[in-house]
Design a protein around this motif. Sequence first.
Motif, PDB file in Angstrom:
ATOM      1  N   GLY A  62      87.890 103.549  62.858  1.00  0.00           N
ATOM      2  CA  GLY A  62      86.600 103.551  63.523  1.00  0.00           C
ATOM      3  C   GLY A  62      85.542 104.363  62.810  1.00  0.00           C
ATOM      4  N   ILE A  63      85.929 105.449  62.162  1.00  0.00           N
ATOM      5  CA  ILE A  63      84.970 106.278  61.449  1.00  0.00           C
ATOM      6  C   ILE A  63      84.347 105.511  60.285  1.00  0.00           C
ATOM      7  N   GLU A  64      85.172 104.803  59.522  1.00  0.00           N
ATOM      8  CA  GLU A  64      84.657 104.039  58.388  1.00  0.00           C
ATOM      9  C   GLU A  64      83.789 102.875  58.859  1.00  0.00           C
ATOM     10  N   VAL A  65      84.208 102.214  59.934  1.00  0.00           N
ATOM     11  CA  VAL A  65      83.392 101.128  60.476  1.00  0.00           C
ATOM     12  C   VAL A  65      82.040 101.661  60.940  1.00  0.00           C
ATOM     13  N   CYS A  66      82.045 102.790  61.643  1.00  0.00           N
ATOM     14  CA  CYS A  66      80.808 103.405  62.106  1.00  0.00           C
ATOM     15  C   CYS A  66      79.910 103.778  60.926  1.00  0.00           C
ATOM     16  N   ARG A  67      80.501 104.358  59.902  1.00  0.00           N
ATOM     17  CA  ARG A  67      79.718 104.761  58.720  1.00  0.00           C
ATOM     18  C   ARG A  67      79.018 103.565  58.098  1.00  0.00           C
ATOM     19  N   ARG A  68      79.733 102.457  57.953  1.00  0.00           N
ATOM     20  CA  ARG A  68      79.141 101.259  57.340  1.00  0.00           C
ATOM     21  C   ARG A  68      78.072 100.633  58.231  1.00  0.00           C
ATOM     22  N   LEU A  69      78.327 100.632  59.541  1.00  0.00           N
ATOM     23  CA  LEU A  69      77.343 100.051  60.449  1.00  0.00           C
ATOM     24  C   LEU A  69      76.049 100.856  60.457  1.00  0.00           C
ATOM     25  N   ARG A  70      76.171 102.162  60.353  1.00  0.00           N
ATOM     26  CA  ARG A  70      74.979 103.006  60.392  1.00  0.00           C
ATOM     27  C   ARG A  70      74.087 102.817  59.168  1.00  0.00           C
ATOM     28  N   GLN A  71      74.582 102.179  58.148  1.00  0.00           N
ATOM     29  CA  GLN A  71      73.756 101.897  56.981  1.00  0.00           C
ATOM     30  C   GLN A  71      72.784 100.759  57.238  1.00  0.00           C
ATOM     31  N   LYS A  72      73.012  99.998  58.316  1.00  0.00           N
ATOM     32  CA  LYS A  72      72.156  98.834  58.550  1.00  0.00           C
ATOM     33  C   LYS A  72      71.710  98.636  59.997  1.00  0.00           C
ATOM     34  N   THR A  73      72.184  99.442  60.933  1.00  0.00           N
ATOM     35  CA  THR A  73      71.772  99.254  62.320  1.00  0.00           C
ATOM     36  C   THR A  73      71.773 100.584  63.068  1.00  0.00           C
ATOM     37  N   ASN A  74      70.905 100.673  64.077  1.00  0.00           N
ATOM     38  CA  ASN A  74      70.888 101.863  64.938  1.00  0.00           C
ATOM     39  C   ASN A  74      71.363 101.538  66.347  1.00  0.00           C
ATOM     40  N   VAL A  75      72.079 100.408  66.501  1.00  0.00           N
ATOM     41  CA  VAL A  75      72.616 100.018  67.804  1.00  0.00           C
ATOM     42  C   VAL A  75      73.545 101.114  68.331  1.00  0.00           C
ATOM     43  N   PRO A  76      73.563 101.373  69.634  1.00  0.00           N
ATOM     44  CA  PRO A  76      74.447 102.413  70.171  1.00  0.00           C
ATOM     45  C   PRO A  76      75.915 102.146  69.849  1.00  0.00           C
ATOM     46  N   ILE A  77      76.611 103.185  69.394  1.00  0.00           N
ATOM     47  CA  ILE A  77      78.034 103.104  69.062  1.00  0.00           C
ATOM     48  C   ILE A  77      78.769 104.201  69.812  1.00  0.00           C
ATOM     49  N   MET A  78      79.847 103.815  70.503  1.00  0.00           N
ATOM     50  CA  MET A  78      80.704 104.783  71.187  1.00  0.00           C
ATOM     51  C   MET A  78      82.100 104.721  70.579  1.00  0.00           C
ATOM     52  N   MET A  79      82.728 105.886  70.427  1.00  0.00           N
ATOM     53  CA  MET A  79      84.066 105.975  69.864  1.00  0.00           C
ATOM     54  C   MET A  79      85.078 106.270  70.966  1.00  0.00           C
ATOM     55  N   LEU A  80      86.263 105.642  70.859  1.00  0.00           N
ATOM     56  CA  LEU A  80      87.406 105.976  71.704  1.00  0.00           C
ATOM     57  C   LEU A  80      88.378 106.803  70.879  1.00  0.00           C
ATOM     58  N   THR A  81      88.733 107.979  71.359  1.00  0.00           N
ATOM     59  CA  THR A  81      89.600 108.872  70.602  1.00  0.00           C
ATOM     60  C   THR A  81      90.730 109.394  71.488  1.00  0.00           C
ATOM     61  N   ALA A  82      91.776 109.883  70.834  1.00  0.00           N
ATOM     62  CA  ALA A  82      92.844 110.571  71.559  1.00  0.00           C
ATOM     63  C   ALA A  82      92.453 112.031  71.731  1.00  0.00           C
ATOM     64  N   LYS A  83      93.058 112.696  72.701  1.00  0.00           N
ATOM     65  CA  LYS A  83      92.670 114.071  73.011  1.00  0.00           C
ATOM     66  C   LYS A  83      92.929 115.040  71.864  1.00  0.00           C
ATOM     67  N   ASP A  84      93.902 114.721  70.989  1.00  0.00           N
ATOM     68  CA  ASP A  84      94.243 115.652  69.916  1.00  0.00           C
ATOM     69  C   ASP A  84      93.465 115.375  68.634  1.00  0.00           C
ATOM     70  N   GLN A  85      92.425 114.548  68.714  1.00  0.00           N
ATOM     71  CA  GLN A  85      91.662 114.180  67.527  1.00  0.00           C
ATOM     72  C   GLN A  85      90.299 114.861  67.520  1.00  0.00           C
ATOM     73  N   GLU A  86      90.290 116.164  67.776  1.00  0.00           N
ATOM     74  CA  GLU A  86      89.048 116.914  67.918  1.00  0.00           C
ATOM     75  C   GLU A  86      88.171 116.823  66.680  1.00  0.00           C
ATOM     76  N   MET A  87      88.745 117.051  65.495  1.00  0.00           N
ATOM     77  CA  MET A  87      87.946 117.006  64.278  1.00  0.00           C
ATOM     78  C   MET A  87      87.407 115.611  64.024  1.00  0.00           C
ATOM     79  N   ASP A  88      88.198 114.582  64.352  1.00  0.00           N
ATOM     80  CA  ASP A  88      87.735 113.212  64.159  1.00  0.00           C
ATOM     81  C   ASP A  88      86.556 112.898  65.072  1.00  0.00           C
ATOM     82  N   LYS A  89      86.533 113.482  66.269  1.00  0.00           N
ATOM     83  CA  LYS A  89      85.388 113.299  67.153  1.00  0.00           C
ATOM     84  C   LYS A  89      84.122 113.837  66.487  1.00  0.00           C
ATOM     85  N   VAL A  90      84.223 115.028  65.916  1.00  0.00           N
ATOM     86  CA  VAL A  90      83.082 115.655  65.268  1.00  0.00           C
ATOM     87  C   VAL A  90      82.612 114.808  64.095  1.00  0.00           C
ATOM     88  N   ILE A  91      83.563 114.311  63.300  1.00  0.00           N
ATOM     89  CA  ILE A  91      83.209 113.467  62.161  1.00  0.00           C
ATOM     90  C   ILE A  91      82.515 112.203  62.639  1.00  0.00           C
TER      91      ILE A  91
END
Length: 241
Positions: A62-91
Motif C-alpha cells: 500500500g505504501i508504494e501504491v500510495c506513493r505512485r498515486l500521489r505523483q498524479k492525483t490528490n484524491v483522498p487515500i486511506m490506509m488499512l494497517t495492523a496495530k503493530d505497524q506503527e512506523m508504516d502508518k507514519v510512512i
Amino acid sequence: MDYIRLLIADDDKEIRELIRTYLQRENYEVDTAADGEEALRLCDQYNYNFILLDLMMPKLDGIEVCRRLRQKTNVPIMMLTAKDQEMDKVIGLSIGADDYMTKPFSVHELVARIKAQLRRFMVLGSSENIVQRERSDDLLRYKGLLIDIRKYSVKKNGEEVALTAKEFELLKFFASHPEQVFTKTQIFRQVWSSEYLEDDNTVMVHIRRLRLKIESDPSHPSWIQTVWGIGYKFVGEKDES
C-alpha cells in the motif's frame, strides 16, 4: 454528488466484499483490487473519488501504491494497517495518505470516515455555495502565501504548491484562524471531522508534510509554529493588496 466511484484494495477477499457491501448501500460505485499492481491498473483506467489501500498487499504494498498515486492525483487515500505497524502508518501518512484505520476495525466507523473525506474533497472543493457559506471571501491572502478556497489551490511567492486534499484543509483551517493556538485533538476534530483521535501521528505527520511544502526552512517554520506543550498556531502578515 450524483456518481461516486471508490476503489478498495485488499488481498483479503472477505474484507473487500464486506466493505464493498456496506459502501454499495450508500449508492457508491465500488471496484476492488486484490493486489497493488491491480490497484494501479484500475486507477489508470478509472477516475476514483476515494481509494482505500491495505498496507500489506502482494506485488506492490500500500505504501508504494500510495506513493505512485500521489505523483498524479490528490484524491483522498486511506490506509488499512495492523496495530503493530506503527512506523508504516507514519510512512504512509508522510507520503500522502490522508487517513488510516487499524485492523480489526468497525465497518460503520470506516464508512463514516469515507463519507467525511468525500464531503470535504468533493463538496467543499467544487461547490461554490458551500464555500461561500463558510467564508464570504474565497481568498486568504498573506504576505508570500495565497490560498484560493474555491479553486483548492495554494501559491507561495506566486508559485503553485501541490497539496493533497487533507493538506489543503489543514492549511485552510490554520490560515482562517491566525494566531489562535490549537491542540492536536482540536485540529483533528476540525480537519478530519471526527471526535476520535487514535494517536498524535496523524496530525503531526500532516503538519510536518505541509511544512515541507510551504515553509522556506521546515526545521524553523515561520507559518505553522509549534507552541510547546499545547499545540500549533498559524502566524502570517495579512496582505491587503
